[in-house]
Each structure stands twice: as C-alpha cells, then as structure tokens.
Scaffold this motif. Structure first.
Motif, PDB file in Angstrom:
ATOM      1  N   PRO A 185      12.141 -20.977 -13.311  1.00  0.00           N
ATOM      2  CA  PRO A 185      12.522 -21.723 -14.510  1.00  0.00           C
ATOM      3  C   PRO A 185      13.860 -22.431 -14.336  1.00  0.00           C
ATOM      4  O   PRO A 185      14.775 -21.912 -13.708  1.00  0.00           O
ATOM      5  CB  PRO A 185      12.607 -20.648 -15.598  1.00  0.00           C
ATOM      6  N   MET A 186      13.951 -23.645 -14.888  1.00  0.00           N
ATOM      7  CA  MET A 186      15.193 -24.405 -14.903  1.00  0.00           C
ATOM      8  C   MET A 186      15.812 -24.204 -16.276  1.00  0.00           C
ATOM      9  O   MET A 186      15.153 -24.406 -17.289  1.00  0.00           O
ATOM     10  CB  MET A 186      14.929 -25.873 -14.614  1.00  0.00           C
ATOM     11  N   LEU A 187      17.066 -23.783 -16.312  1.00  0.00           N
ATOM     12  CA  LEU A 187      17.669 -23.344 -17.570  1.00  0.00           C
ATOM     13  C   LEU A 187      18.722 -24.292 -18.140  1.00  0.00           C
ATOM     14  O   LEU A 187      19.528 -23.888 -18.974  1.00  0.00           O
ATOM     15  CB  LEU A 187      18.269 -21.947 -17.388  1.00  0.00           C
ATOM     16  N   ALA A 188      18.728 -25.561 -17.744  1.00  0.00           N
ATOM     17  CA  ALA A 188      19.710 -26.501 -18.306  1.00  0.00           C
ATOM     18  C   ALA A 188      19.571 -26.607 -19.817  1.00  0.00           C
ATOM     19  O   ALA A 188      20.545 -26.823 -20.525  1.00  0.00           O
ATOM     20  CB  ALA A 188      19.572 -27.874 -17.668  1.00  0.00           C
ATOM     21  N   SER A 189      18.371 -26.444 -20.339  1.00  0.00           N
ATOM     22  CA  SER A 189      18.176 -26.518 -21.788  1.00  0.00           C
ATOM     23  C   SER A 189      18.274 -25.138 -22.434  1.00  0.00           C
ATOM     24  O   SER A 189      18.071 -25.007 -23.637  1.00  0.00           O
ATOM     25  CB  SER A 189      16.833 -27.168 -22.118  1.00  0.00           C
ATOM     26  N   GLY A 190      18.596 -24.131 -21.664  1.00  0.00           N
ATOM     27  CA  GLY A 190      18.800 -22.790 -22.212  1.00  0.00           C
ATOM     28  C   GLY A 190      17.684 -21.835 -21.841  1.00  0.00           C
ATOM     29  O   GLY A 190      16.654 -22.228 -21.304  1.00  0.00           O
ATOM     30  N   THR A 202      15.324 -11.373 -19.864  1.00  0.00           N
ATOM     31  CA  THR A 202      15.219 -10.001 -20.365  1.00  0.00           C
ATOM     32  C   THR A 202      15.050  -8.993 -19.233  1.00  0.00           C
ATOM     33  O   THR A 202      14.947  -7.795 -19.469  1.00  0.00           O
ATOM     34  CB  THR A 202      14.034  -9.878 -21.337  1.00  0.00           C
ATOM     35  N   ARG A 203      15.012  -9.513 -17.992  1.00  0.00           N
ATOM     36  CA  ARG A 203      14.917  -8.650 -16.806  1.00  0.00           C
ATOM     37  C   ARG A 203      15.406  -9.457 -15.608  1.00  0.00           C
ATOM     38  O   ARG A 203      15.642 -10.649 -15.720  1.00  0.00           O
ATOM     39  CB  ARG A 203      13.482  -8.182 -16.600  1.00  0.00           C
ATOM     40  N   ALA A 204      15.550  -8.823 -14.485  1.00  0.00           N
ATOM     41  CA  ALA A 204      15.975  -9.527 -13.280  1.00  0.00           C
ATOM     42  C   ALA A 204      14.962 -10.609 -12.944  1.00  0.00           C
ATOM     43  O   ALA A 204      13.750 -10.375 -12.985  1.00  0.00           O
ATOM     44  CB  ALA A 204      16.102  -8.544 -12.120  1.00  0.00           C
ATOM     45  N   THR A 205      15.436 -11.806 -12.672  1.00  0.00           N
ATOM     46  CA  THR A 205      14.552 -12.927 -12.373  1.00  0.00           C
ATOM     47  C   THR A 205      15.300 -14.006 -11.598  1.00  0.00           C
ATOM     48  O   THR A 205      16.533 -14.037 -11.595  1.00  0.00           O
ATOM     49  CB  THR A 205      13.972 -13.528 -13.677  1.00  0.00           C
ATOM     50  N   LEU A 206      14.579 -14.868 -10.946  1.00  0.00           N
ATOM     51  CA  LEU A 206      15.162 -16.044 -10.316  1.00  0.00           C
ATOM     52  C   LEU A 206      15.216 -17.149 -11.353  1.00  0.00           C
ATOM     53  O   LEU A 206      14.328 -17.265 -12.197  1.00  0.00           O
ATOM     54  CB  LEU A 206      14.300 -16.516  -9.144  1.00  0.00           C
ATOM     55  N   ALA A 207      16.245 -17.991 -11.299  1.00  0.00           N
ATOM     56  CA  ALA A 207      16.338 -19.123 -12.215  1.00  0.00           C
ATOM     57  C   ALA A 207      17.182 -20.209 -11.568  1.00  0.00           C
ATOM     58  O   ALA A 207      18.064 -19.929 -10.759  1.00  0.00           O
ATOM     59  CB  ALA A 207      16.953 -18.692 -13.536  1.00  0.00           C
ATOM     60  N   ARG A 237      23.048 -32.112 -16.776  1.00  0.00           N
ATOM     61  CA  ARG A 237      24.167 -33.049 -16.706  1.00  0.00           C
ATOM     62  C   ARG A 237      25.455 -32.487 -17.281  1.00  0.00           C
ATOM     63  O   ARG A 237      26.475 -33.154 -17.284  1.00  0.00           O
ATOM     64  CB  ARG A 237      23.818 -34.331 -17.448  1.00  0.00           C
ATOM     65  N   GLU A 238      25.425 -31.294 -17.809  1.00  0.00           N
ATOM     66  CA  GLU A 238      26.639 -30.706 -18.385  1.00  0.00           C
ATOM     67  C   GLU A 238      26.837 -29.297 -17.858  1.00  0.00           C
ATOM     68  O   GLU A 238      25.926 -28.697 -17.303  1.00  0.00           O
ATOM     69  CB  GLU A 238      26.579 -30.732 -19.914  1.00  0.00           C
ATOM     70  N   SER A 239      28.048 -28.781 -18.036  1.00  0.00           N
ATOM     71  CA  SER A 239      28.363 -27.431 -17.571  1.00  0.00           C
ATOM     72  C   SER A 239      27.535 -26.414 -18.335  1.00  0.00           C
ATOM     73  O   SER A 239      27.151 -26.641 -19.484  1.00  0.00           O
ATOM     74  CB  SER A 239      29.844 -27.142 -17.785  1.00  0.00           C
ATOM     75  N   GLU A 240      27.275 -25.297 -17.705  1.00  0.00           N
ATOM     76  CA  GLU A 240      26.498 -24.231 -18.323  1.00  0.00           C
ATOM     77  C   GLU A 240      27.292 -22.933 -18.299  1.00  0.00           C
ATOM     78  O   GLU A 240      28.080 -22.703 -17.392  1.00  0.00           O
ATOM     79  CB  GLU A 240      25.180 -24.022 -17.567  1.00  0.00           C
ATOM     80  N   ALA A 241      27.075 -22.110 -19.306  1.00  0.00           N
ATOM     81  CA  ALA A 241      27.666 -20.779 -19.340  1.00  0.00           C
ATOM     82  C   ALA A 241      26.558 -19.770 -19.048  1.00  0.00           C
ATOM     83  O   ALA A 241      25.504 -19.813 -19.658  1.00  0.00           O
ATOM     84  CB  ALA A 241      28.279 -20.500 -20.708  1.00  0.00           C
ATOM     85  N   ILE A 242      26.807 -18.895 -18.108  1.00  0.00           N
ATOM     86  CA  ILE A 242      25.850 -17.839 -17.780  1.00  0.00           C
ATOM     87  C   ILE A 242      26.571 -16.530 -18.040  1.00  0.00           C
ATOM     88  O   ILE A 242      27.563 -16.216 -17.373  1.00  0.00           O
ATOM     89  CB  ILE A 242      25.380 -17.916 -16.307  1.00  0.00           C
TER      90      ILE A 242
END
Length: 84
Positions: free
Chosen positions: A5-10, A14-19, A25-30
């Motif tokens: 999954p690409m998470l630029a839109s959020g 809920t578990r360990a996963t690849l993303a 185009r903007e900074s993201e908070a993880i």
C-alpha cells in the motif's frame, strides 16, 4: 511482487506490514496513534500559539486586533516569553 500500500493519502497499520511512504508531494508523519495528539497540539516553531475568541458587535476590527496583540505582547514580556 506483493501488493504494497502507498500511504501518501493516509492509512492505519494494525499489524506489522510493508508500506510505501514518502511517495506523495508533501511531507508525511509516521508515528504511533498514541503520539498523534501531541503532534497536532504542539506549539508552532518560532512562537506561542493562542486561541482567542473576541465577541463584539461594535468597534474597528483592526483596532481590536491591535489591542489583543498588545495585551499578549505585554503578557509575554512580563512572563519572560518572546512576543510575536
């Protein structure tokens, strides 16, 4: 190739996963959801944040704004904080 999954839109994990992060185009908070409130409520860098509600039906709005700023500046000077 797995479906990553690409998470630029959020998104919420809920578990360990690849993303894929950072592809937008903007900074993201993880961060863990438990840290979200402190991120949202943090004081902006370079100053203090005040939420002020002024209820008035009369007077010049610009003059009222200047007076509010003046009062905040006096408060910050008296309490050792930097005035905006």
């Amino acid at each position: 190739m797995p479906n990553i999954p690409m998470l630029a839109s959020g998104g919420i994990a809920t578990r360990a996963t690849l993303a894929m992060i950072g592809e937008g185009r903007e900074s993201e908070a993880i961060l863990p959801l438990s840290k979200l409130e402190s991120l949202i409520n943090r004081t902006p860098s370079g100053g203090n944040l005040y939420e002020i509600h002024v209820h008035t039906g009369v007077g010049d709005p610009v003059a009222i704004g200047r007076e509010v700023k003046s009062v905040i500046s006096a408060y910050e000077r008296a309490n050792g904080r930097r005035a905006a």
